[in-house]
Design a protein around this motif. Structure first.
Motif, PDB file in Angstrom:
ATOM      1  N   PHE A  65      51.461  43.842  35.554  1.00  0.00           N
ATOM      2  CA  PHE A  65      51.294  43.207  34.249  1.00  0.00           C
ATOM      3  C   PHE A  65      52.278  43.766  33.237  1.00  0.00           C
ATOM      4  CE2 PHE A  65      47.696  40.733  35.322  1.00  0.00           C
ATOM      5  CZ  PHE A  65      46.973  41.463  36.249  1.00  0.00           C
ATOM      6  N   ALA A  73      47.492  48.782  33.075  1.00  0.00           N
ATOM      7  CA  ALA A  73      46.441  49.726  32.706  1.00  0.00           C
ATOM      8  C   ALA A  73      46.384  50.843  33.745  1.00  0.00           C
ATOM      9  CB  ALA A  73      45.096  49.001  32.631  1.00  0.00           C
ATOM     10  N   ARG A 116      49.189  39.583  47.969  1.00  0.00           N
ATOM     11  CA  ARG A 116      49.831  39.378  46.673  1.00  0.00           C
ATOM     12  C   ARG A 116      49.569  40.587  45.813  1.00  0.00           C
ATOM     13  NH1 ARG A 116      46.597  33.894  45.059  1.00  0.00           N
ATOM     14  NH2 ARG A 116      44.819  35.017  45.941  1.00  0.00           N
ATOM     15  N   ARG A 142      52.004  51.201  42.567  1.00  0.00           N
ATOM     16  CA  ARG A 142      50.611  50.848  42.847  1.00  0.00           C
ATOM     17  C   ARG A 142      50.538  49.463  43.432  1.00  0.00           C
ATOM     18  NH1 ARG A 142      46.732  51.589  37.806  1.00  0.00           N
ATOM     19  NH2 ARG A 142      47.691  49.585  37.277  1.00  0.00           N
ATOM     20  N   ILE A 156      50.486  42.130  41.597  1.00  0.00           N
ATOM     21  CA  ILE A 156      51.083  41.791  40.312  1.00  0.00           C
ATOM     22  C   ILE A 156      51.222  43.034  39.458  1.00  0.00           C
ATOM     23  CG2 ILE A 156      48.827  41.190  39.330  1.00  0.00           C
ATOM     24  CD1 ILE A 156      50.335  39.022  37.675  1.00  0.00           C
ATOM     25  N   ARG A 192      50.064  34.362  36.640  1.00  0.00           N
ATOM     26  CA  ARG A 192      48.641  34.626  36.867  1.00  0.00           C
ATOM     27  C   ARG A 192      48.038  33.592  37.788  1.00  0.00           C
ATOM     28  NH1 ARG A 192      45.871  37.994  33.231  1.00  0.00           N
ATOM     29  NH2 ARG A 192      44.036  36.690  33.527  1.00  0.00           N
ATOM     30  N   LEU A 246      49.605  47.891  47.815  1.00  0.00           N
ATOM     31  CA  LEU A 246      48.763  46.839  48.380  1.00  0.00           C
ATOM     32  C   LEU A 246      49.475  46.087  49.496  1.00  0.00           C
ATOM     33  CD1 LEU A 246      47.358  45.376  45.030  1.00  0.00           C
ATOM     34  CD2 LEU A 246      46.320  47.060  46.532  1.00  0.00           C
ATOM     35  N   SER A 269      43.080  41.812  40.406  1.00  0.00           N
ATOM     36  CA  SER A 269      44.281  41.591  41.205  1.00  0.00           C
ATOM     37  C   SER A 269      44.303  42.479  42.435  1.00  0.00           C
ATOM     38  CB  SER A 269      45.527  41.839  40.360  1.00  0.00           C
ATOM     39  OG  SER A 269      45.634  43.205  40.053  1.00  0.00           O
ATOM     40  N   MET A 284      48.998  34.226  41.199  1.00  0.00           N
ATOM     41  CA  MET A 284      48.304  35.432  41.643  1.00  0.00           C
ATOM     42  C   MET A 284      46.835  35.131  41.932  1.00  0.00           C
ATOM     43  SD  MET A 284      48.569  38.649  42.307  1.00  0.00           S
ATOM     44  CE  MET A 284      47.215  39.713  42.801  1.00  0.00           C
ATOM     45  N   LEU A 286      44.612  34.568  39.470  1.00  0.00           N
ATOM     46  CA  LEU A 286      43.801  35.058  38.370  1.00  0.00           C
ATOM     47  C   LEU A 286      43.409  33.940  37.413  1.00  0.00           C
ATOM     48  CD1 LEU A 286      45.652  38.373  37.513  1.00  0.00           C
ATOM     49  CD2 LEU A 286      43.438  38.124  38.606  1.00  0.00           C
ATOM     50  N   TYR A 345      44.050  55.004  44.766  1.00  0.00           N
ATOM     51  CA  TYR A 345      43.027  53.993  44.490  1.00  0.00           C
ATOM     52  C   TYR A 345      43.405  52.659  45.109  1.00  0.00           C
ATOM     53  CZ  TYR A 345      39.724  51.080  42.037  1.00  0.00           C
ATOM     54  OH  TYR A 345      38.717  50.204  41.747  1.00  0.00           O
ATOM     55  N   ASP A 397      41.960  42.685  34.650  1.00  0.00           N
ATOM     56  CA  ASP A 397      43.072  42.100  35.396  1.00  0.00           C
ATOM     57  C   ASP A 397      43.461  42.957  36.588  1.00  0.00           C
ATOM     58  OD1 ASP A 397      44.897  40.602  32.612  1.00  0.00           O
ATOM     59  OD2 ASP A 397      43.344  39.834  33.962  1.00  0.00           O
ATOM     60  N   GLU A 398      43.599  44.256  36.349  1.00  0.00           N
ATOM     61  CA  GLU A 398      44.047  45.129  37.433  1.00  0.00           C
ATOM     62  C   GLU A 398      43.072  45.102  38.606  1.00  0.00           C
ATOM     63  OE1 GLU A 398      46.890  46.612  37.333  1.00  0.00           O
ATOM     64  OE2 GLU A 398      47.416  46.928  35.241  1.00  0.00           O
ATOM     65  N   LEU A 399      41.790  45.237  38.287  1.00  0.00           N
ATOM     66  CA  LEU A 399      40.804  45.309  39.374  1.00  0.00           C
ATOM     67  C   LEU A 399      40.688  43.981  40.105  1.00  0.00           C
ATOM     68  CD1 LEU A 399      37.978  47.507  37.810  1.00  0.00           C
ATOM     69  CD2 LEU A 399      39.858  48.164  39.271  1.00  0.00           C
TER      70      LEU A 399
END
Lengths: 242, 230, 279
Positions: free
Chosen positions: A85, A89, A81, A149, A83, A55, A153, B132, A58, A60, A101, B128-130
């Motif tokens: 998880f 989600a 970058r 996904r 990630i 994290r 990026l 990242s 990344m 975060l 998206y 976290d997703e958004l």
């Protein structure tokens, strides 16, 4: 998939980085360099700080002490970058919609999106599930979709937090094959795992963490054949590191 | 309303007065919900996603305003829109627009508070997703509002229920003018005060039936949407 | 998804515009008159307003509240015309400068309603004052509107004529409900009580139960209606031409005839008297 953004993102250099959450120290004076090349695999018991390290790399989590740079820059705006998880989600839309998206988030034009979505879904073997609601995919399929996904990026570095932890051997193999392919295409992979076998299968570089500290770093062959530290020896032998 | 008729007869004969009253009720309450949503959904999402001093107080106030008495809102809007009031020049008092305004104010806290709760919960799930994916503040709002669309529909229905059921605000700012600002609830109030209780009860049942129909339509839409998106 | 948000917002904007347009159009050729619930409930407006509209194209919007509230609405400038039945209150309104001129229009009468079995023994009395005194002496249950309406004011004045200061001398037999005529009649029907009502509401009241007319015909029970234009000098937005057209029509022979023609069950409710200067 394009490659060579590495110059803007790598190497990632941790310089005496500590990360705390309240009174708890998650990372303790970590000094580490993540260089371009073969996958870097983080191993260590639960609570060792693997997730926190990912994290932080990344962006975060913020270091409370020390410094972390990407290609020499502190918190650059233009890093590539991504990630995945441990429990990704899924947005309440189709598999293809989830990828779209991410593509929109990096500004891929509408007319190009469809082709890229197809490409990415094929890369992870989900092309037949394009229109399935993402939340109705199996755990393994969701993991692969999260991977796709993340790839959308266009990252130079891809972090994966225990990507196969909840998967059966078939699912695990599918993910490992994809990770190997990604690595082969030039994207730097940094992943954490519980499975020493997986570490051996995927790694170029092994990083052993314990209680927030880097215990040992080494090339995979050297690490497993001739571990330097006592903790590494005990961990490879299967002992519980307390 | 014609004399000596039951509400059932009025419905079966599609009495034009009754239809006009139903149409006005729906226009006023649905418009109020739409306008309130336009303001309160983004606002609720904003409060959910932004840290600012006094945020906790804002939450408490927003939740408390869900219980604003309709008659108090009506009185406040009346004083605003009266010719002797600050906005008298708009000439909106005793018109359907005044009723829509009053109900919008009434309904905004419900929609805002429920949106805030929904978006807050979704933010925990997708934070976290958004982050990242480097999604900016507006993108987060839009994404989470869309992700929460089913819960938000419930919030809108709650708002509609409140608007369709209230009489205190619309009777004060609308004036219950026959053929112009008479809604189902004000008509029921009128017939009750005139002593025509059977008609009032009948109208009440018609109102309940309409609210049920609206809810059923929304539920159907929600089920279809959920099936498509999981 | 972003386009859905945009679509939704555009739709909402369209709705708002359509409504504003509707409202703007609807305000063409219309006037607002503040009147009373008893006038509205009698059904008179339902009879004469369509005739007025057919003749002049003017849409008359009636705010029906208590007399006090009607006059207050006009004082705030929220009505163009005021049409109530409380002469003293109307003259005060004029004296304050809120009205232009008071025109008498018509009168109806109040009647004393009571239970069929007449516990106070006042049925058929010709003198309202004696009847009321008897009610008080016998502590017969009496329902008062208690809402400062024209009917309520008339009731208080009748008590005064009977030598009773009702505010000071009321007992548990006197129940003030603070509501309209229909509610008062409902309450009387439910508790076998006496109540003062206007004839119009009584005739169209559907819940009579065991109630009958106990006392009627006393000249002091007559209820005079007056109409006034709200003063455009105080409120320039008042639609004075259209408002005056309405007043002129009410007191014209045609208007007066239409008022007299309004009947419930064959009974005339209102007696036009615009040409009576003392009214």
């Amino acid at each position: 998939m394009s490659i060579c953004h590495s110059s803007a993102t790598l190497p990632i250099v941790f310089d005496e980085v500590s990360v705390t959450a309240g009174a708890v120290t998650l990372l303790d004076r970590v000094t580490l360099t993540v260089a371009p090349g073969e996958p870097t695999v983080l191993i260590g018991p639960n609570g060792a700080g693997k997730t926190t390290l990912l994290r932080t790399a990344m962006g975060l989590a913020r270091p409370s002490r020390g410094q972390i740079t990407w290609a020499g820059q502190l918190n650059p705006l233009s890093t590539r970058r991504a990630i995945v998880f441990q429990r990704p989600a899924m947005l309440r839309r189709s598999a293809g919609g989830n990828i779209r998206y991410a593509l929109r988030a990096v500004g891929i034009a509408r007319w190009r999106q469809r082709a890229v979505i197809d490409e990415l879904l094929a890369a992870v073997g989900l092309q037949h599930l394009r229109n399935r609601p993402a939340r109705r995919l199996s755990v393994g399929e969701q993991q692969r979709l999260a991977l796709a996904r993340a790839l959308a990026l266009d990252p130079a570095v891809l972090f994966l937090d225990e990507p196969t932890a909840s998967l059966d051997p078939t699912g695990t193999k599918a993910i490992e094959d994809i990770v190997r392919e990604i690595g082969a295409r030039g994207i730097k992979v940094v992943l954490s795992t519980h499975d020493l076998g997986e570490a051996k299968r995927l790694a170029g570089q092994i990083v052993l963490l314990h209680r927030g500290r880097v215990i040992e770093v080494g090339a995979v062959a050297a690490f497993f054949d001739a571990p330097q530290t006592a903790e590494a020896r005990r961990f490879i032998a299967g002992e519980l590191l307390v | 309303m014609p004399d000596d008729v039951t509400a059932l007869q009025l419905v079966l004969n599609a009495d034009p007065t009754l239809l006009a009253i139903v149409r006005l009720s729906l226009i006023v309450s649905l418009s109020a919900v739409c306008l309130a949503a336009l303001i309160a959904v983004p606002l609720g999402a904003l409060i959910a996603l932004t840290r600012f001093p006094g945020r906790e107080t804002a939450n408490v106030v927003l939740n408390a305003m869900m219980g604003l008495p309709p008659v108090v809102v009506g009185l406040a809007v009346y004083l605003l829109l009266s010719r002797s009031g600050p906005l008298g020049g708009w000439g909106l008092l005793f018109t359907p627009m005044a009723m829509i305004l009053a109900q919008t104010i009434l309904v905004m806290p419900i929609i805002g508070a429920l949106t805030r709760q929904t978006v807050e919960d979704l933010w925990t799930e997708y934070r976290d997703e958004l982050t990242s994916m480097n999604v900016g503040p507006l993108g987060r709002m839009a994404t989470l509002i869309w992700e929460g669309r089913f819960s938000l529909v419930t919030a809108l229905l709650a708002g509609f229920g409140r608007a369709a059921a209230e009489v205190g605000a619309v009777i004060i700012v609308g004036g219950n003018i026959e053929g112009f600002t008479r809604t189902m609830t004000t008509a029921i109030a009128l017939e009750t005060s005139k002593g025509d209780l059977p008609l009032a009860v009948g109208l009440g049942l018609v109102l309940i039936a309409i609210v049920i129909v609206v809810n059923a339509l929304a539920w159907t839409a929600r089920r279809a949407g959920e099936r498509l998106a999981g | 998804m972003r386009s859905t948000l945009l679509a939704r917002r555009s739709l909402l904007a369209l709705v708002a515009i359509a409504l504003l347009a509707h409202v703007a159009l609807a305000q063409e050729k219309s006037i607002v008159i503040a009147s009373t619930t008893s006038t509205q409930d009698s059904g008179l407006f339902g009879h004469i307003l369509p005739l007025f509209k057919a003749k002049t194209g003017i849409d008359v919007r009636v705010i029906a509240v208590g007399t006090g509230q009607a006059l207050d609405t006009a004082r705030r400038g929220d009505a163009d015309v005021v049409f109530v039945h409380a002469k003293s209150a109307e003259e005060k309104f004029l004296a304050e400068g809120f009205g232009v001129k008071r025109y008498p229009v018509m009168y109806n009468d109040f009647i004393l309603i009571g239970p069929k079995n007449d516990p106070a023994g006042i049925k058929g009395m010709k003198d309202i004052v004696t009847a009321l005194k008897t009610l008080k002496d016998k502590s017969a249950t009496f329902i008062s509107r208690g809402d400062k309406s024209g009917t309520h004011i008339a009731e208080i004045n009748l008590w005064k004529l009977a030598g009773v200061d009702i505010a000071a001398e009321k007992g548990p037999w006197y129940k003030e409900i603070g509501q309209g005529m229909g509610a008062a009649l409902n309450a009387a029907a439910a508790s076998d009580a006496y109540v003062l009502s206007d004839r119009g509401t009584w005739l169209s009241f559907k819940n009579k139960g065991d109630l009958i007319i106990a006392v009627e015909g006393d000249k002091r029970l007559f209820n005079q209606y007056g109409v006034m234009l709200v003063n455009p000098r105080k409120y320039p937005h008042v639609k004075k031409e259209l408002g005056q057209q309405f007043i002129d029509w009410l007191i014209s022979p045609e208007g007066q005839r239409e008022i007299a023609d309004y009947k419930i069950n064959g009974e005339q409710l209102f007696y036009p008297n615009a040409n009576d200067p003392a009214a």
